[in-house]
Design a protein around this motif. Structure first.
Motif, mmCIF file in Angstrom:
data_model
loop_
_atom_site.group_PDB
_atom_site.id
_atom_site.type_symbol
_atom_site.label_atom_id
_atom_site.label_comp_id
_atom_site.label_asym_id
_atom_site.label_seq_id
_atom_site.Cartn_x
_atom_site.Cartn_y
_atom_site.Cartn_z
ATOM 1 N N GLN A 1 -22.767 -31.620 9.571
ATOM 2 C CA GLN A 1 -23.743 -32.386 10.299
ATOM 3 C C GLN A 1 -24.226 -33.546 9.468
ATOM 4 O O GLN A 1 -24.047 -33.605 8.255
ATOM 5 N N LYS A 2 -24.882 -34.507 10.159
ATOM 6 C CA LYS A 2 -25.341 -35.726 9.521
ATOM 7 C C LYS A 2 -26.284 -35.452 8.366
ATOM 8 O O LYS A 2 -26.139 -36.013 7.278
ATOM 9 N N LEU A 3 -27.284 -34.612 8.568
ATOM 10 C CA LEU A 3 -28.277 -34.378 7.524
ATOM 11 C C LEU A 3 -27.755 -33.325 6.559
ATOM 12 O O LEU A 3 -27.717 -32.150 6.865
ATOM 13 N N ALA A 4 -27.323 -33.750 5.389
ATOM 14 C CA ALA A 4 -26.734 -32.841 4.413
ATOM 15 C C ALA A 4 -27.815 -31.989 3.779
ATOM 16 O O ALA A 4 -29.002 -32.133 4.039
ATOM 17 N N SER A 5 -27.365 -31.107 2.903
ATOM 18 C CA SER A 5 -28.304 -30.162 2.305
ATOM 19 C C SER A 5 -29.042 -30.742 1.115
ATOM 20 O O SER A 5 -29.970 -30.109 0.618
ATOM 21 N N PHE A 6 -28.678 -31.951 0.647
ATOM 22 C CA PHE A 6 -29.304 -32.420 -0.581
ATOM 23 C C PHE A 6 -30.724 -32.938 -0.427
ATOM 24 O O PHE A 6 -31.457 -32.959 -1.418
ATOM 25 N N PRO A 7 -31.224 -33.400 0.750
ATOM 26 C CA PRO A 7 -32.625 -33.846 0.790
ATOM 27 C C PRO A 7 -33.644 -32.780 0.381
ATOM 28 O O PRO A 7 -34.545 -33.095 -0.413
ATOM 29 N N PRO A 8 -33.556 -31.529 0.842
ATOM 30 C CA PRO A 8 -34.519 -30.534 0.340
ATOM 31 C C PRO A 8 -34.421 -30.330 -1.166
ATOM 32 O O PRO A 8 -35.444 -30.169 -1.846
ATOM 33 N N PHE A 9 -33.202 -30.340 -1.696
ATOM 34 C CA PHE A 9 -33.024 -30.171 -3.133
ATOM 35 C C PHE A 9 -33.639 -31.342 -3.900
ATOM 36 O O PHE A 9 -34.343 -31.155 -4.897
ATOM 37 N N LEU A 10 -33.389 -32.565 -3.432
ATOM 38 C CA LEU A 10 -33.950 -33.742 -4.093
ATOM 39 C C LEU A 10 -35.472 -33.763 -4.019
ATOM 40 O O LEU A 10 -36.140 -34.160 -4.978
ATOM 41 N N LEU A 11 -36.014 -33.348 -2.886
ATOM 42 C CA LEU A 11 -37.472 -33.270 -2.780
ATOM 43 C C LEU A 11 -38.020 -32.257 -3.774
ATOM 44 O O LEU A 11 -39.080 -32.477 -4.382
ATOM 45 N N GLY A 12 -37.324 -31.142 -3.943
ATOM 46 C CA GLY A 12 -37.770 -30.151 -4.914
ATOM 47 C C GLY A 12 -37.796 -30.698 -6.322
ATOM 48 O O GLY A 12 -38.737 -30.457 -7.084
ATOM 49 N N VAL A 13 -36.775 -31.466 -6.678
ATOM 50 C CA VAL A 13 -36.726 -32.076 -8.015
ATOM 51 C C VAL A 13 -37.829 -33.117 -8.159
ATOM 52 O O VAL A 13 -38.573 -33.143 -9.149
ATOM 53 N N ALA A 14 -37.945 -34.003 -7.171
ATOM 54 C CA ALA A 14 -38.890 -35.121 -7.281
ATOM 55 C C ALA A 14 -40.326 -34.644 -7.357
ATOM 56 O O ALA A 14 -41.141 -35.211 -8.104
ATOM 57 N N LEU A 15 -40.666 -33.612 -6.602
ATOM 58 C CA LEU A 15 -42.063 -33.181 -6.523
ATOM 59 C C LEU A 15 -42.521 -32.406 -7.758
ATOM 60 O O LEU A 15 -43.665 -31.959 -7.799
ATOM 61 N N THR A 16 -41.662 -32.287 -8.748
ATOM 62 C CA THR A 16 -42.102 -31.708 -10.025
ATOM 63 C C THR A 16 -42.563 -32.784 -11.003
ATOM 64 O O THR A 16 -43.043 -32.456 -12.094
ATOM 65 N N LEU A 17 -42.435 -34.040 -10.644
ATOM 66 C CA LEU A 17 -42.625 -35.122 -11.603
ATOM 67 C C LEU A 17 -44.058 -35.632 -11.683
ATOM 68 O O LEU A 17 -44.307 -36.672 -12.292
ATOM 69 N N ILE A 18 -44.997 -34.936 -11.054
ATOM 70 C CA ILE A 18 -46.408 -35.269 -11.195
ATOM 71 C C ILE A 18 -47.028 -34.264 -12.158
ATOM 72 O O ILE A 18 -47.147 -33.073 -11.839
ATOM 73 N N PRO A 19 -47.419 -34.687 -13.351
ATOM 74 C CA PRO A 19 -47.920 -33.730 -14.347
ATOM 75 C C PRO A 19 -49.348 -33.263 -14.053
ATOM 76 O O PRO A 19 -50.311 -33.771 -14.608
#
Length: 253
Positions: A114-132
């Motif tokens: 399908q169009k929406l691959a599985s990486f957006p949830p994974f990327l959001l998980g990585v990105a949302l750790t970057l606020i200390p």
């Protein structure tokens, strides 16, 4: 000392639990919850997104701990300079663009996903750790004071395991299930849910970027809107091939 290691790891684990049970849901749900609701894939898809999202967070915590142990206290100050908001905003805008793109159904013959691959949830998980936040800043300061990047990565991994104990384990599948029920009861809502969730993600992503540069946030907003319009325009202009049903006759070779 080696005898202090179990106690230290337990302390770091409990520090991660304190993050997972408090600030994690409030910070992350507007992003991953909106995505799961807009995809409207149902509870099973929500569980997959939950695993991808939390897996991204776990990997990111281990990497952050390792970098803090390698670079030292300067890494903590650099991370607190606003980079996290920029990355979170960019990933949220990219996710919004993918969500707003014309849907592509699964091809039964070639198996195209399908169009929406599985990486957006994974990327959001990585990105949302970057606020200390306070627990993460404490972890990074501890890792930076350690003797090696390996120990810092271990501390980050243990911290991430504690942070996995979070209400997100329930909230993300609940959002996906709610969207799936709405789409099942009213199929015409599928496109509206997807586009509405894309707008929400785009706005909160641009808001994050605006904390660093309002002009950059405006440019990103215009670029994403233009890209979405171009994708839909290409779909409207692409002629659809006629479908000829196959007829099987008895006795035919």
């Amino acid at each position: 000392m080696p005898a202090e290691t179990p106690t230290s790891l337990l302390t770091v684990f409990l520090l991660g639990v304190s993050l997972g049970l408090t600030a994690c849901a409030a910070t992350c749900l507007p992003f991953i919850g909106t995505l799961a609701f807009g995809k409207a894939g149902g509870r099973r898809a929500g569980l997959v997104d939950t695993g991808l999202f939390l897996g991204g967070r776990l990997l990111a915590y281990a990497m952050l701990g390792g970098l803090a142990g390698l670079v030292g206290a300067g890494f903590v100050k650099w991370l607190a300079g606003g980079l996290g908001n920029l990355v979170i905003g960019g990933v949220a805008c990219l996710t919004a663009l993918l969500l707003a793109a014309p849907p592509q159904k699964h091809h039964a013959v070639c198996g195209r996903p399908q169009k929406l691959a599985s990486f957006p949830p994974f990327l959001l998980g990585v990105a949302l750790t970057l606020i200390p936040c306070a627990p993460l800043a404490t972890l990074l300061a501890t890792a930076a004071a350690g003797p090696s990047a390996g120990q810092g990565a271990l501390l980050g991994l243990v911290f991430g395991l504690g942070a996995l104990l979070t209400p997100m384990l329930v909230l993300i599948p609940a959002c996906a299930s709610l969207g799936g029920h709405l789409r099942g009861d009213q199929p015409w809502l599928a496109g509206l849910l997807r586009q509405g969730a894309a707008v929400v993600l785009l706005l909160i992503g641009c808001r994050r970027i605006a904390t660093l540069s309002p002009l950059a946030a405006l440019l990103v907003l215009l670029c994403v809107l233009l890209a979405a319009l171009l994708m839909h325009w290409r779909r409207w202009r692409t002629p659809r091939a006629p479908v000829f049903p196959l007829v099987f006759r008895a006795g035919a070779d």
